[in-house]
Design a protein around this motif. Structure first.
Motif, PDB file in Angstrom:
ATOM      1  N   SER A 122      -3.461  23.252   7.672  1.00  0.00           N
ATOM      2  CA  SER A 122      -2.963  24.390   6.894  1.00  0.00           C
ATOM      3  C   SER A 122      -3.738  25.678   7.136  1.00  0.00           C
ATOM      4  N   HIS A 123      -4.812  25.653   7.933  1.00  0.00           N
ATOM      5  CA  HIS A 123      -5.573  26.880   8.195  1.00  0.00           C
ATOM      6  C   HIS A 123      -4.681  27.951   8.827  1.00  0.00           C
ATOM      7  N   VAL A 124      -3.696  27.509   9.585  1.00  0.00           N
ATOM      8  CA  VAL A 124      -2.840  28.459  10.296  1.00  0.00           C
ATOM      9  C   VAL A 124      -2.041  29.330   9.331  1.00  0.00           C
ATOM     10  N   VAL A 125      -1.795  28.855   8.105  1.00  0.00           N
ATOM     11  CA  VAL A 125      -1.030  29.653   7.144  1.00  0.00           C
ATOM     12  C   VAL A 125      -1.757  30.960   6.844  1.00  0.00           C
ATOM     13  N   LEU A 181       8.212  23.436   1.525  1.00  0.00           N
ATOM     14  CA  LEU A 181       8.291  22.212   2.328  1.00  0.00           C
ATOM     15  C   LEU A 181       6.995  21.418   2.249  1.00  0.00           C
ATOM     16  N   ARG A 182       5.861  22.091   2.305  1.00  0.00           N
ATOM     17  CA  ARG A 182       4.574  21.395   2.190  1.00  0.00           C
ATOM     18  C   ARG A 182       4.475  20.676   0.850  1.00  0.00           C
ATOM     19  N   THR A 183       4.862  21.355  -0.214  1.00  0.00           N
ATOM     20  CA  THR A 183       4.773  20.761  -1.542  1.00  0.00           C
ATOM     21  C   THR A 183       5.612  19.495  -1.653  1.00  0.00           C
ATOM     22  N   SER A 184       6.803  19.514  -1.070  1.00  0.00           N
ATOM     23  CA  SER A 184       7.744  18.410  -1.251  1.00  0.00           C
ATOM     24  C   SER A 184       7.596  17.291  -0.222  1.00  0.00           C
ATOM     25  N   HIS A 202       4.960  17.137   2.637  1.00  0.00           N
ATOM     26  CA  HIS A 202       3.734  16.889   3.400  1.00  0.00           C
ATOM     27  C   HIS A 202       3.023  15.668   2.828  1.00  0.00           C
ATOM     28  N   PRO A 203       2.591  14.727   3.671  1.00  0.00           N
ATOM     29  CA  PRO A 203       1.963  13.500   3.160  1.00  0.00           C
ATOM     30  C   PRO A 203       0.547  13.686   2.643  1.00  0.00           C
ATOM     31  N   GLY A 204      -0.032  14.883   2.854  1.00  0.00           N
ATOM     32  CA  GLY A 204      -1.404  15.107   2.396  1.00  0.00           C
ATOM     33  C   GLY A 204      -2.423  14.597   3.401  1.00  0.00           C
ATOM     34  N   ARG A 205      -3.689  14.625   2.984  1.00  0.00           N
ATOM     35  CA  ARG A 205      -4.806  14.156   3.816  1.00  0.00           C
ATOM     36  C   ARG A 205      -4.767  14.828   5.183  1.00  0.00           C
ATOM     37  N   GLU A 206      -4.518  16.125   5.185  1.00  0.00           N
ATOM     38  CA  GLU A 206      -4.327  16.816   6.458  1.00  0.00           C
ATOM     39  C   GLU A 206      -5.604  16.830   7.294  1.00  0.00           C
ATOM     40  N   ARG A 235       0.693  11.702  12.825  1.00  0.00           N
ATOM     41  CA  ARG A 235       1.893  12.441  13.225  1.00  0.00           C
ATOM     42  C   ARG A 235       3.151  11.693  12.818  1.00  0.00           C
ATOM     43  N   ALA A 236       3.134  10.376  12.920  1.00  0.00           N
ATOM     44  CA  ALA A 236       4.303   9.593  12.524  1.00  0.00           C
ATOM     45  C   ALA A 236       4.627   9.804  11.042  1.00  0.00           C
ATOM     46  N   SER A 237       3.581  10.010  10.221  1.00  0.00           N
ATOM     47  CA  SER A 237       3.808  10.214   8.788  1.00  0.00           C
ATOM     48  C   SER A 237       4.418  11.576   8.482  1.00  0.00           C
ATOM     49  N   LEU A 238       4.480  12.458   9.493  1.00  0.00           N
ATOM     50  CA  LEU A 238       5.048  13.792   9.301  1.00  0.00           C
ATOM     51  C   LEU A 238       6.512  13.861   9.715  1.00  0.00           C
ATOM     52  N   SER A 239       7.119  12.713  10.022  1.00  0.00           N
ATOM     53  CA  SER A 239       8.488  12.740  10.539  1.00  0.00           C
ATOM     54  C   SER A 239       9.466  13.345   9.536  1.00  0.00           C
ATOM     55  N   THR A 240       9.317  13.026   8.253  1.00  0.00           N
ATOM     56  CA  THR A 240      10.221  13.598   7.254  1.00  0.00           C
ATOM     57  C   THR A 240      10.041  15.103   7.163  1.00  0.00           C
TER      58      THR A 240
END
Length: 362
Positions: A83-86, A117-120, A122-126, A265-270
């Motif tokens: 999230s640093h890129v934000v 989108l992050r709130t809804s 994102h799986p967290g633990r970035e 990365r697989a956990s970010l598919s949604t």
């Protein structure tokens, strides 16, 4: 919409990249230059009449919207999901004097949509670049009996210090100007002028400043046996080539990230799927000023909240979480019924507030 364009500045372009110069010369109508530690991109609105000699953009129209959303969600970062890129995008946008109505609308909406989108989804633990750097430091033969020196107490430096402390690695943290540091006994402040003398006390040096020129050359490391590892998180690098010293650059971290973050990365598919849908809706909104983007995000946020509350109720009361979820969703539908049946022109701002993309006025 097809006049919206993105130029990747991976190499020097013959027509330059200064937005003010490009606008003054009539090459572009609007422009925003985005620099991060891993990219240099120019977002632009092209003139209605094609300009001779202007290079072909890397992306146009909806492709630009999709790319910007993916950048904001960290999906284009090698520390995928970070999230640093934000903050970097927001700083570039807020400091831009060459945006016009189209780019203002694009970046304002994209920042809001990405946050929802992050709130809804994102799986967290970035992960983060500092986390990847510390994983590289774990290969040191003296790990975990190591100490570190962090140069720079900006966002990247503070995150590096926190990750090291979480690994029980004591670290010295030096910054050019005084600033509050984390209250952790493993993070010790060091005056900026004292860091060269501290090189002999540590096994690793993390370069995390914004210096445009190298801070660390071979001279301070002469006579140190063995010399500390150098983990350079700067772009451009903040260390010079150091013979006899292991030097880890951002390019090296990018090579290891694919393996280290494969499962993550697989956990970010949604999130990736929802980002594609949101980009399509947002591109349509930029053309038609439709509120469908915010409506869809608000409904997704509501359903995520319903699932969360249903699971909590089931854990407290017992029973099937699905039964609680059906009940919660029926309450949600009843609550939103007036908005779902009202004309879109009257509900756009309400959907933006419910999606979490706009603060409600007091």
């Amino acid at each position: 919409m097809n006049r919206l364009a993105l130029f990747s500045l991976s190499s020097s372009l013959p027509w330059g990249e200064d937005p003010a110069t490009l606008l003054k010369g009539g090459l572009l109508e609007e422009a925003l230059l985005l620099r991060t530690c891993w990219r240099r991109e120019l977002y632009a609105l092209l003139p209605e009449t094609p300009v001779p000699g202007l290079p072909e953009p890397d992306l146009r129209g909806g492709g630009v919207v999709r790319h910007l959303l993916r950048v904001l969600l960290g999906l284009e970062s090698f520390a995928v999901g970070e999230s640093h890129v934000v903050r970097q995008v927001r700083d570039a946008y807020e400091g831009c004097a060459t945006c016009g109505p189209t780019l203002h609308r694009l970046f304002q909406r994209a920042l809001g949509v990405a946050g929802a989108l992050r709130t809804s989804f994102h799986p967290g633990r970035e992960p983060s670049i500092p986390w990847l750097a510390v994983q590289a430091f774990r290969e040191h033969p003296r790990w975990p009996e190591v100490r570190a020196l962090v140069l720079g107490a900006g966002e990247m430096g503070l995150e590096t210090a926190r990750v090291l402390a979480a690994c029980d690695v004591p670290c010295l943290l030096a910054n050019r100007s005084p600033r509050p540091l984390p209250e952790d006994p493993r993070i010790l402040p060091l005056p900026w002028e004292g860091w060269p003398d501290a090189l002999g006390q540590v096994e690793g040096v993390f370069c995390c400043t914004a210096s445009p020129a190298p801070l660390l050359g071979p001279e301070p490391l002469e006579g140190l046996a063995p010399p500390p590892w150098v983990l350079d998180l700067g772009s451009p690098p903040q260390s010079a080539p150091l013979p006899g010293t292991r030097r880890v650059l951002l390019a090296d971290l990018a090579k290891t990230a694919e393996t280290l973050l494969r499962d993550y990365r697989a956990s970010l598919s949604t999130l990736e799927e929802e980002a594609d849908r949101a980009a399509e809706a947002l591109a349509g909104e930029l053309v038609h000023r439709s509120g469908d983007t915010w409506k869809r995000l608000a409904l997704a946020r509501g359903k995520a909240l319903a699932r969360e509350r249903a699971a909590l109720a089931a854990s407290r009361c017992g029973g099937d979480p699905r039964d609680f979820e059906v009940f919660a969703e029926s309450l949600l539908a009843g609550f939103l019924h007036p908005l779902l049946t009202a004309p879109p022109a009257h509900t756009s701002r309400a959907w933006r507030i419910l999606s979490g993309s706009e603060e409600e006025a007091p």
